[in-house]
Design a protein around this motif. Structure first.
Motif, PDB file in Angstrom:
ATOM      1  N   ILE A   1       0.842  -1.211   0.000  1.00  0.00           N
ATOM      2  CA  ILE A   1       0.000   0.000   0.000  1.00  0.00           C
ATOM      3  C   ILE A   1       0.868   1.248   0.000  1.00  0.00           C
ATOM      4  CG2 ILE A   1      -1.694   1.316   1.348  1.00  0.00           C
ATOM      5  CD1 ILE A   1      -2.827  -1.350   2.295  1.00  0.00           C
ATOM      6  N   ASN A   2       1.977   1.225   0.752  1.00  0.00           N
ATOM      7  CA  ASN A   2       2.900   2.366   0.754  1.00  0.00           C
ATOM      8  C   ASN A   2       3.474   2.620  -0.633  1.00  0.00           C
ATOM      9  OD1 ASN A   2       3.204   3.676   3.352  1.00  0.00           O
ATOM     10  ND2 ASN A   2       3.885   1.690   4.110  1.00  0.00           N
ATOM     11  N   MET A   3       3.756   1.562  -1.349  1.00  0.00           N
ATOM     12  CA  MET A   3       4.250   1.709  -2.722  1.00  0.00           C
ATOM     13  C   MET A   3       3.177   2.317  -3.615  1.00  0.00           C
ATOM     14  SD  MET A   3       6.296  -1.905  -3.111  1.00  0.00           S
ATOM     15  CE  MET A   3       6.518  -1.668  -4.864  1.00  0.00           C
ATOM     16  N   LEU A   4       1.940   1.861  -3.455  1.00  0.00           N
ATOM     17  CA  LEU A   4       0.847   2.389  -4.276  1.00  0.00           C
ATOM     18  C   LEU A   4       0.568   3.855  -3.985  1.00  0.00           C
ATOM     19  CD1 LEU A   4      -1.790  -0.515  -4.253  1.00  0.00           C
ATOM     20  CD2 LEU A   4      -0.297   0.196  -6.123  1.00  0.00           C
ATOM     21  N   SER A   5       0.754   4.268  -2.723  1.00  0.00           N
ATOM     22  CA  SER A   5       0.475   5.660  -2.366  1.00  0.00           C
ATOM     23  C   SER A   5       1.413   6.634  -3.074  1.00  0.00           C
ATOM     24  CB  SER A   5       0.594   5.837  -0.848  1.00  0.00           C
ATOM     25  OG  SER A   5       1.920   5.619  -0.410  1.00  0.00           O
ATOM     26  N   ASN A   6       2.596   6.166  -3.484  1.00  0.00           N
ATOM     27  CA  ASN A   6       3.541   7.011  -4.205  1.00  0.00           C
ATOM     28  C   ASN A   6       3.397   6.899  -5.717  1.00  0.00           C
ATOM     29  OD1 ASN A   6       4.987   8.018  -1.879  1.00  0.00           O
ATOM     30  ND2 ASN A   6       5.865   5.974  -1.663  1.00  0.00           N
ATOM     31  N   PHE A   7       2.481   6.048  -6.147  1.00  0.00           N
ATOM     32  CA  PHE A   7       2.254   5.864  -7.583  1.00  0.00           C
ATOM     33  C   PHE A   7       1.092   6.763  -8.000  1.00  0.00           C
ATOM     34  CE2 PHE A   7       0.524   3.414 -11.240  1.00  0.00           C
ATOM     35  CZ  PHE A   7       1.638   3.506 -12.061  1.00  0.00           C
ATOM     36  N   SER A   8       1.402   7.973  -8.405  1.00  0.00           N
ATOM     37  CA  SER A   8       0.364   8.929  -8.771  1.00  0.00           C
ATOM     38  C   SER A   8       0.915   9.875  -9.825  1.00  0.00           C
ATOM     39  CB  SER A   8      -0.097   9.726  -7.539  1.00  0.00           C
ATOM     40  OG  SER A   8       0.988  10.421  -6.954  1.00  0.00           O
ATOM     41  N   GLY A   9       0.100  10.862 -10.198  1.00  0.00           N
ATOM     42  CA  GLY A   9       0.528  11.832 -11.177  1.00  0.00           C
ATOM     43  C   GLY A   9       0.602  11.262 -12.580  1.00  0.00           C
ATOM     44  N   ILE A  10       1.625  11.672 -13.329  1.00  0.00           N
ATOM     45  CA  ILE A  10       1.758  11.258 -14.728  1.00  0.00           C
ATOM     46  C   ILE A  10       1.956   9.744 -14.875  1.00  0.00           C
ATOM     47  CG2 ILE A  10       3.196  11.511 -16.798  1.00  0.00           C
ATOM     48  CD1 ILE A  10       3.642  14.404 -16.005  1.00  0.00           C
ATOM     49  N   PRO A  11       2.777   9.060 -14.038  1.00  0.00           N
ATOM     50  CA  PRO A  11       2.880   7.598 -14.170  1.00  0.00           C
ATOM     51  C   PRO A  11       1.549   6.887 -14.005  1.00  0.00           C
ATOM     52  CG  PRO A  11       4.662   8.444 -12.815  1.00  0.00           C
ATOM     53  CD  PRO A  11       3.723   9.590 -13.040  1.00  0.00           C
ATOM     54  N   LEU A  12       0.712   7.359 -13.079  1.00  0.00           N
ATOM     55  CA  LEU A  12      -0.602   6.744 -12.888  1.00  0.00           C
ATOM     56  C   LEU A  12      -1.481   6.929 -14.119  1.00  0.00           C
ATOM     57  CD1 LEU A  12      -2.716   5.349 -11.114  1.00  0.00           C
ATOM     58  CD2 LEU A  12      -3.283   7.589 -10.148  1.00  0.00           C
ATOM     59  N   ALA A  13      -1.492   8.142 -14.676  1.00  0.00           N
ATOM     60  CA  ALA A  13      -2.283   8.394 -15.874  1.00  0.00           C
ATOM     61  C   ALA A  13      -1.784   7.538 -17.038  1.00  0.00           C
ATOM     62  CB  ALA A  13      -2.217   9.876 -16.238  1.00  0.00           C
ATOM     63  N   PHE A  14      -0.463   7.397 -17.166  1.00  0.00           N
ATOM     64  CA  PHE A  14       0.107   6.569 -18.228  1.00  0.00           C
ATOM     65  C   PHE A  14      -0.301   5.114 -18.061  1.00  0.00           C
ATOM     66  CE2 PHE A  14       3.799   4.255 -20.112  1.00  0.00           C
ATOM     67  CZ  PHE A  14       3.573   4.638 -21.421  1.00  0.00           C
ATOM     68  N   ALA A  15      -0.326   4.630 -16.808  1.00  0.00           N
ATOM     69  CA  ALA A  15      -0.747   3.248 -16.552  1.00  0.00           C
ATOM     70  C   ALA A  15      -2.214   3.043 -16.929  1.00  0.00           C
ATOM     71  CB  ALA A  15      -0.526   2.905 -15.081  1.00  0.00           C
ATOM     72  N   PHE A  16      -3.071   4.017 -16.616  1.00  0.00           N
ATOM     73  CA  PHE A  16      -4.484   3.919 -16.986  1.00  0.00           C
ATOM     74  C   PHE A  16      -4.667   3.907 -18.498  1.00  0.00           C
ATOM     75  CE2 PHE A  16      -5.754   4.259 -12.705  1.00  0.00           C
ATOM     76  CZ  PHE A  16      -7.133   4.057 -12.633  1.00  0.00           C
ATOM     77  N   ILE A  17      -3.850   4.695 -19.210  1.00  0.00           N
ATOM     78  CA  ILE A  17      -3.957   4.725 -20.676  1.00  0.00           C
ATOM     79  C   ILE A  17      -3.549   3.378 -21.262  1.00  0.00           C
ATOM     80  CG2 ILE A  17      -2.991   5.764 -22.751  1.00  0.00           C
ATOM     81  CD1 ILE A  17      -2.753   8.390 -21.169  1.00  0.00           C
ATOM     82  N   ILE A  18      -2.491   2.768 -20.710  1.00  0.00           N
ATOM     83  CA  ILE A  18      -2.041   1.470 -21.218  1.00  0.00           C
ATOM     84  C   ILE A  18      -3.077   0.387 -20.946  1.00  0.00           C
ATOM     85  CG2 ILE A  18      -0.313  -0.347 -20.893  1.00  0.00           C
ATOM     86  CD1 ILE A  18       1.744   1.825 -20.414  1.00  0.00           C
ATOM     87  N   LEU A  19      -3.697   0.429 -19.757  1.00  0.00           N
ATOM     88  CA  LEU A  19      -4.624  -0.629 -19.375  1.00  0.00           C
ATOM     89  C   LEU A  19      -6.042  -0.405 -19.901  1.00  0.00           C
ATOM     90  CD1 LEU A  19      -3.551  -1.221 -15.663  1.00  0.00           C
ATOM     91  CD2 LEU A  19      -3.098  -2.699 -17.619  1.00  0.00           C
TER      92      LEU A  19
END
Length: 297
Positions: free
Chosen positions: A118-136
């Motif tokens: 969960i701590n790792m996920l809390s730092n996964f935000s911003g542009i990397p998160l948007a890029f992951a949503f676009i890929i998936l």
């Protein structure tokens, strides 16, 4: 006589030194922190506040606020930001409460692994998160094609309001879990047994004992999650390319946009955004005060 003078010169006059008190030492230690607060919080806020009352001729007026009130486009951005924040906060809170409760039921070894994740996920935000949503979930995303072949989704667009809402809910969950996880430690297992002895069930326990005990922490979590969503910028811009109208994107468009440069309007919108968050804090404090007064009675 000469001996007396020599004796006086030889004597060392000791002046007692005053020792600093504890609160004085604490204040001296706080001076660097206060300087940083003044440089990076107070001075920018004062600058933005003054700028919100300056028109294009650097004259003091209310033109910027009048423009915001009369502009349907800006009012739409305010409504969209509040809607996204409220819905994502509500859904994120419900899921986080269930997740935090289940997390407390795990063994210590499993609990540490889940918390690390969960701590790792809390730092996964911003542009990397948007890029992951676009890929998936993009138009040709992995999950989009898979779910369309199965027949579970039809016409889903990640670049629309529904996709943006899904991303907001996603980045609210790690924050909610980390904030609500320690709250369940306040619940004594014996309280539920006492409720059962008195004829109550799980619903009675949570509505009469569990949730009221955790109400202060839950309200605080709601406030932080709402502020987190209201201030989201990078992920929103990266996913929608600025086409969805929210306050943070509008503020940027007025201060760094290619079409219009209106720093006064951007400052006024920033003050309005801060005012919304302050209003939520005041409501939170009023609710907490009413609950404390109820329990004291």
């Amino acid at each position: 006589m000469e001996n007396i003078l020599k004796l006086q010169k030889s004597e060392k006059i000791s002046i007692p030194k005053r020792k600093l008190k504890e609160h004085e030492k604490a204040f001296l230690i706080l001076i660097p922190f206060l300087i940083l607060i003044s440089m990076f919080l107070l001075s920018p806020f004062v600058s933005v506040l003054i700028g919100s009352f300056l028109n294009e001729y650097n004259e003091i007026s209310f033109e910027n606020y009048q423009y915001i009130i009369n502009s349907r486009f800006i009012k739409q951005s305010i409504f969209n930001s509040i809607e996204l924040s409220l819905v994502s906060t509500f859904v994120g809170l419900i899921v986080s409460l269930q997740g935090a409760y289940s997390l407390n039921k795990l063994k210590n070894s499993s609990k540490k692994n889940v918390l690390l994740f969960i701590n790792m996920l809390s730092n996964f935000s911003g542009i990397p998160l948007a890029f992951a949503f676009i890929i998936l979930l993009g138009s040709n995303g992995v999950m989009t094609i898979l779910l369309k072949n199965i027949g579970l989704i039809d016409g889903f667009d990640v670049y629309s309001k529904s996709g943006l809402m899904l991303m907001y809910i996603y980045f609210q969950l790690p924050l909610g879990l980390l904030l609500l996880y320690p709250v369940f430690d306040r619940l004594d297992p014996g309280w539920k047994e006492m409720v059962n002895i008195l004829g109550g069930g799980s619903f009675t326990f949570w509505t009469k004992v569990g949730l009221p005990v955790m109400s202060k922490e839950i309200l605080g979590t709601v406030l932080i999650m709402f502020a987190n969503a209201m201030g989201a910028y990078a992920c929103t811009l990266a996913l929608t390319n600025g086409t969805y109208n929210v306050m943070t994107i509008r503020i940027t468009s007025y201060i760094a946009g290619e079409v219009a440069y209106e720093p006064g309007i951007a400052s006024a919108m920033s003050i309005l955004l801060g005012g919304i968050l302050i209003f939520v804090v005041i409501i939170n404090e009023i609710l907490l005060k009413n609950k404390r007064g109820k329990y004291e009675k």
